[in-house]
Scaffold this active site. Sequence first.
Site, PDB file in Angstrom:
ATOM      1  N   THR A 168      92.973  99.280 -34.306  1.00  0.00           N
ATOM      2  CA  THR A 168      92.749  98.270 -33.274  1.00  0.00           C
ATOM      3  C   THR A 168      91.340  98.364 -32.710  1.00  0.00           C
ATOM      4  O   THR A 168      90.736  99.448 -32.682  1.00  0.00           O
ATOM      5  CB  THR A 168      93.760  98.470 -32.116  1.00  0.00           C
ATOM      6  OG1 THR A 168      93.408  97.632 -31.011  1.00  0.00           O
ATOM      7  CG2 THR A 168      93.774  99.909 -31.630  1.00  0.00           C
ATOM      8  N   ASP A 169      90.835  97.241 -32.224  1.00  0.00           N
ATOM      9  CA  ASP A 169      89.523  97.249 -31.579  1.00  0.00           C
ATOM     10  C   ASP A 169      89.549  98.000 -30.244  1.00  0.00           C
ATOM     11  O   ASP A 169      88.499  98.338 -29.691  1.00  0.00           O
ATOM     12  CB  ASP A 169      88.991  95.834 -31.381  1.00  0.00           C
ATOM     13  CG  ASP A 169      89.889  94.951 -30.513  1.00  0.00           C
ATOM     14  OD1 ASP A 169      90.974  95.402 -30.112  1.00  0.00           O
ATOM     15  OD2 ASP A 169      89.498  93.795 -30.256  1.00  0.00           O
ATOM     16  N   GLU A 170      90.747  98.288 -29.727  1.00  0.00           N
ATOM     17  CA  GLU A 170      90.839  98.976 -28.441  1.00  0.00           C
ATOM     18  C   GLU A 170      90.305 100.400 -28.498  1.00  0.00           C
ATOM     19  O   GLU A 170      90.037 101.008 -27.457  1.00  0.00           O
ATOM     20  CB  GLU A 170      92.278  98.957 -27.925  1.00  0.00           C
ATOM     21  CG  GLU A 170      92.760  97.552 -27.591  1.00  0.00           C
ATOM     22  CD  GLU A 170      94.076  97.538 -26.843  1.00  0.00           C
ATOM     23  OE1 GLU A 170      94.252  98.362 -25.932  1.00  0.00           O
ATOM     24  OE2 GLU A 170      94.924  96.687 -27.176  1.00  0.00           O
TER      25      GLU A 170
ATOM     26  N   TYR B 281      97.477 104.495 -25.264  1.00  0.00           N
ATOM     27  CA  TYR B 281      97.668 103.788 -26.535  1.00  0.00           C
ATOM     28  C   TYR B 281      96.399 103.851 -27.384  1.00  0.00           C
ATOM     29  O   TYR B 281      96.432 104.280 -28.544  1.00  0.00           O
ATOM     30  CB  TYR B 281      98.059 102.334 -26.289  1.00  0.00           C
ATOM     31  CG  TYR B 281      97.824 101.449 -27.497  1.00  0.00           C
ATOM     32  CD1 TYR B 281      98.492 101.695 -28.696  1.00  0.00           C
ATOM     33  CD2 TYR B 281      96.917 100.390 -27.455  1.00  0.00           C
ATOM     34  CE1 TYR B 281      98.264 100.909 -29.819  1.00  0.00           C
ATOM     35  CE2 TYR B 281      96.694  99.598 -28.567  1.00  0.00           C
ATOM     36  CZ  TYR B 281      97.362  99.847 -29.743  1.00  0.00           C
ATOM     37  OH  TYR B 281      97.126  99.077 -30.853  1.00  0.00           O
TER      38      TYR B 281
ATOM     39  N   LYS C  38      95.588 105.750 -31.073  1.00  0.00           N
ATOM     40  CA  LYS C  38      95.113 105.062 -32.277  1.00  0.00           C
ATOM     41  C   LYS C  38      93.773 105.640 -32.749  1.00  0.00           C
ATOM     42  O   LYS C  38      93.536 105.794 -33.949  1.00  0.00           O
ATOM     43  CB  LYS C  38      94.987 103.560 -32.021  1.00  0.00           C
ATOM     44  CG  LYS C  38      96.318 102.854 -31.814  1.00  0.00           C
ATOM     45  CD  LYS C  38      97.214 102.919 -33.049  1.00  0.00           C
ATOM     46  CE  LYS C  38      96.712 102.025 -34.162  1.00  0.00           C
ATOM     47  NZ  LYS C  38      97.660 101.999 -35.324  1.00  0.00           N
TER      48      LYS C  38
ATOM     49  N   HIS D  19      92.281  98.593 -16.947  1.00  0.00           N
ATOM     50  CA  HIS D  19      92.338  97.378 -17.762  1.00  0.00           C
ATOM     51  C   HIS D  19      90.963  97.058 -18.355  1.00  0.00           C
ATOM     52  O   HIS D  19      89.982  96.873 -17.636  1.00  0.00           O
ATOM     53  CB  HIS D  19      92.811  96.217 -16.887  1.00  0.00           C
ATOM     54  CG  HIS D  19      93.399  95.085 -17.665  1.00  0.00           C
ATOM     55  ND1 HIS D  19      94.004  94.000 -17.075  1.00  0.00           N
ATOM     56  CD2 HIS D  19      93.471  94.849 -19.001  1.00  0.00           C
ATOM     57  CE1 HIS D  19      94.435  93.165 -17.993  1.00  0.00           C
ATOM     58  NE2 HIS D  19      94.110  93.661 -19.173  1.00  0.00           N
TER      59      HIS D  19
END
Length: 339
Positions: free
Chosen positions: A125-127, A153, A157, A279
């Site tokens: 993921t780009d996160e 999360y 990853k 966030h």
Amino acid sequence: MNVLVTGGAGFIGSNFIFYMREKHPDYQLICLDKLTYAGNLATLQGVMNEPNFQFIRADIADREAIYSIFEQEKPDVVLNFAAESHVDRSIENPSIFLETNVMGTQVLLDACRKYGVQRYHQVSTDEVYGDLPLDRPDLFFTEKTPLHTSSPYSASKASADLLCNAYCRTYRMPITISRCSNNYGPYQFPEKLIPLMIANALANKPLPVYGEGLNVRDWLYVEDHCAAIDLILEKGEVGQVYNIGGHNEMKNIDIVKLICKALDKPESLITHVTDRKGHDMRYAIDPTFIHEKLGWLPQTRFADGIKKTIQWYLDNRGWWENIISGEYEQYYERMYGNR
């Protein structure tokens, strides 16, 4: 070719199975899924009885079960879509994310090494890159962007990605990694933004938006993502990371308003709730590398993809209405009820 797809009863994994059945009808597809809350066998109903498809229920972190499956099925290629993926849930209970996303990945890597798999692909993921400032629209994530995680999360990853890099270098395993932006499309679990807003709007329920809803995401239609992964399997360079982005940046609040308009619902349904901890403000991927090296570009404009997605949820109400019950309702109340 025997292709093992972990997490294949989930959103992106199931769409990948459908894509591969169309593109490569001669492949033997083995779907492995633990069937947690986000895994849904109803999604796979149309392929369950096909001769070149097999479903196996198992946990990727269960080493004994995974080794047994590899021994019996002898997969040539393994694609790991299996992951706990919801940021809010990772804030609520980080340990589950470490068990599945880190330890599960290690078990799969060990099995691939032991049984000589030709290619292992990690869906990331780009996160893992953290976020970008809203006032710098010129900045994008590239494959060289440092990892800078914000949530349990994304940390899990990123850890899995680093494991893949280590196994590739230490054991010379044939591994590739892709990092995608926010996916949308059919069969997405209704805790995610777009299906949640569609379901709530149709029920005339409040549409919970974190903070002012100014967070920006780069939206990628799930079929375009599947096409990119297929291309990486065919032409990708071992040891390489590929960023897959849609070049469709949208503020969350604008997506919610768009859904209201499409469903002829009043914007008064929008309810601003307390923002998520840590966030991220903006995600944006530069897909230049995968375009130059493999020739991939997203084919679906957001305006077209969101129309198709909304129509799918209108046409398949039974699928998601069966989901919105029991444990999910309790979780929903915990997340949004007092915010």
